[in-house]
Design a protein around this motif. Structure first.
Motif, mmCIF file in Angstrom:
data_model
loop_
_atom_site.group_PDB
_atom_site.id
_atom_site.type_symbol
_atom_site.label_atom_id
_atom_site.label_comp_id
_atom_site.label_asym_id
_atom_site.label_seq_id
_atom_site.Cartn_x
_atom_site.Cartn_y
_atom_site.Cartn_z
ATOM 1 N N TYR A 11 49.337 37.585 37.345
ATOM 2 C CA TYR A 11 47.995 38.090 37.070
ATOM 3 C C TYR A 11 47.185 38.313 38.343
ATOM 4 O O TYR A 11 46.746 39.421 38.655
ATOM 5 N N TYR A 15 46.453 42.011 40.137
ATOM 6 C CA TYR A 15 45.107 42.585 40.176
ATOM 7 C C TYR A 15 44.558 42.662 41.599
ATOM 8 O O TYR A 15 43.774 43.562 41.911
ATOM 9 N N MET A 40 54.842 42.243 36.124
ATOM 10 C CA MET A 40 53.876 41.198 35.826
ATOM 11 C C MET A 40 53.940 40.926 34.329
ATOM 12 O O MET A 40 53.849 41.841 33.514
ATOM 13 N N TYR A 42 52.487 39.802 30.920
ATOM 14 C CA TYR A 42 51.223 39.555 30.231
ATOM 15 C C TYR A 42 51.471 38.426 29.241
ATOM 16 O O TYR A 42 51.834 38.649 28.081
ATOM 17 N N GLY A 306 44.269 32.043 41.116
ATOM 18 C CA GLY A 306 45.206 31.803 40.029
ATOM 19 C C GLY A 306 45.584 30.352 39.852
ATOM 20 O O GLY A 306 44.861 29.439 40.254
ATOM 21 N N ALA A 327 44.572 32.973 31.966
ATOM 22 C CA ALA A 327 44.588 34.390 32.317
ATOM 23 C C ALA A 327 43.193 34.936 32.550
ATOM 24 O O ALA A 327 42.982 35.795 33.413
ATOM 25 N N VAL A 331 42.753 36.886 36.168
ATOM 26 C CA VAL A 331 42.474 38.321 36.248
ATOM 27 C C VAL A 331 41.202 38.580 37.035
ATOM 28 O O VAL A 331 41.167 39.423 37.944
ATOM 29 N N HIS A 391 43.036 41.261 23.450
ATOM 30 C CA HIS A 391 44.189 41.379 24.343
ATOM 31 C C HIS A 391 44.678 42.807 24.511
ATOM 32 O O HIS A 391 45.230 43.148 25.560
#
Length: 448
Positions: A11, A15, A40, A42, A306, A327, A331, A391
């Protein structure tokens, strides 16, 4: 040209790299991302991958497709030596080598936390990667196929017994979705009865879903048990040798599928193989602006975000509070990290990370969910719709949003796909065996 090295493409790393690609000029810096996987994951979609509500590849966001301006290296960083401005990379093939950097971003991501419990490493699946979610689903589907050919008895009961260890979001969502799939499968297997399903959720603490309040957590337990599952609170897994589950409360059972979802641990490279400052938990010491270091002294040109970073939680307003590893934070930290790196390169001030929680939402199976924002609690179908809505908006790139929505719309009319592809884990078997059947082998043994 300065070299920006990002350790990890999860994540926060994804990003960060995505934001840098859009904000940096072509001659300002080069971005390199090192990760052993080309995508990545999710992770909020993994429970729905378990249930077949989301296709496995749709829960994976290709790094090469969406980070076109970054250099991507398939490998694992095994050591960080900031004193020499180098990391050691172990590629998929060939010897290890050193990679130099000017700016370092550590977003390696957490690993599954395990304990030395007999049988776990041989029998259990984790629930952190797409491959694991696919293998769990295929194991359940293959077990149904075999169980339908057997008479009632211990072996049939074992195949229809599922044990999840861990009552956090990952474990509860995965458990609820797999229970939903198993219940739906009974309509396709007239040979099997609902009372033969035996689902167990084991949690060492006295409650599940610590992110929600006591009342909503207790409601989830009741909702799962109403659907035929058993939730073992204040209980630990003692042994799982040969699939024989022994619990600390004295209960024993033979389980055809064991899933370990008992939390995360810091990445080993951060915890044990770096000269960067780490705290007593093995997390990188990070300032509010995501630089590594303390408020009084930062480590020059090193950033982190993170699950491996102890980021101060300024939104809480309590000294010593840190953001939780989820998450939602990863993010937003990745997005801010990209902005702050660009700001420092251009001589502008950085911004501190402040994010007020949007609440928590969890799926408990098809049409079931729970949402909590402060004292507001929503249960059942509305919460499930909120989970899906949030989501599908949060998964990166429109390409992935459209693919996921297409599968959901198709499933509304035709139901979930119930085909098992367990044999894909042994793709050469039919060719090598020349079509001769093999007897006495376990149904889709866990990948080691």
């Amino acid at each position: 040209m300065r070299e920006i090295l990002i350790v990890g493409g999860g994540y926060a790393g994804f990003y960060t790299a995505w934001g840098l690609a859009r904000k940096l000029g072509r001659d300002e810096a080069r971005v390199t991302v090192v990760d052993p996987r080309p995508y990545m994951t999710y992770q909020p979609f993994l429970p729905e991958v378990l249930a077949g509500s989301v296709e496995a590849r749709h829960a994976a966001v290709s790094l090469r497709r969406h980070l076109r301006r970054a250099r991507l290296i398939a490998g694992t960083v095994t050591e960080i030596r900031n004193s020499a401005r180098t990391v050691t990379v172990r590629p998929e093939t060939g010897p290890e080598y050193e990679l130099a950097y000017d700016i370092l971003v550590v977003t390696a991501g957490a690993v599954t936390r395990t304990f030395p419990i007999p049988g776990i490493s041989e029998e259990a699946f984790g629930l952190k990667h797409v491959e694991e979610a696919v293998a769990i689903r295929d194991r359940l589907l293959a077990s149904f196929d075999v169980a339908a050919t057997l008479p009632r008895g211990p072996e049939r009961r074992r195949l229809l017994t599922v044990t999840f260890v861990g009552g956090g979001f990952s474990g509860v969502e995965g458990f609820g979705e797999l229970l939903s799939l198993a219940t739906a499968l009974l309509g396709h297997y007239p040979e099997l009865d609902a009372e033969e399903l035996d689902f167990h959720l084991v949690e060492a603490r006295g409650r599940i879903l610590p992110e929600v309040g006591d009342g909503p957590g207790a409601w989830v337990v009741r909702a799962l048990e109403k659907r035929g599952a058993r939730v073992h609170l204040n209980t630990q897994l003692v042994s799982a040798v040969g699939g024989h589950v022994v619990l600390s409360n004295g209960e024993q059972l033979d389980s055809g599928l064991i899933v370990w979802a008992a939390g995360n641990a810091p990445n080993p490279v951060v915890r044990n193989h770096t000269d960067l400052p780490v705290d007593e938990r093995g997390l990188l010491v990070v300032r509010a602006d995501l630089r590594v270091g303390t408020e009084s002294e930062a480590v020059a040109d090193v950033w982190a975000a993170g699950d491996d970073a102890a980021v101060p939680d300024l939104a809480v307003g309590q000294p010593g509070a840190h953001t939780v590893p989820n998450a939602q934070h990863a993010v937003r930290q990745g997005k801010l990290l990209a902005k702050n790196i660009v700001a420092t390169l251009r001589g502008r001030p950085t911004r501190n990370y402040v994010h007020h929680s949007l609440g928590v939402v969890a799926t408990l199976g098809l049409g079931r969910g729970i949402f909590q924002y402060r004292r507001l609690v929503i249960k059942g179908f509305p919460a499930w719709l909120m989970h899906r809505g949030y989501h599908v908006l949060a998964v990166p790139t429109w390409e992935r949003k459209v693919r996921v929505l297409a599968v959901w719309i198709t499933a509304t009319f035709y139901g979930r796909d119930i085909v098992s592809l367990a044999a894909v884990q042994r793709p050469r078997e039919a060719f090598v065996s020349e079509g001769n059947p093999r007897h006495g082998e376990p149904v889709d043994a866990p990948t080691r």
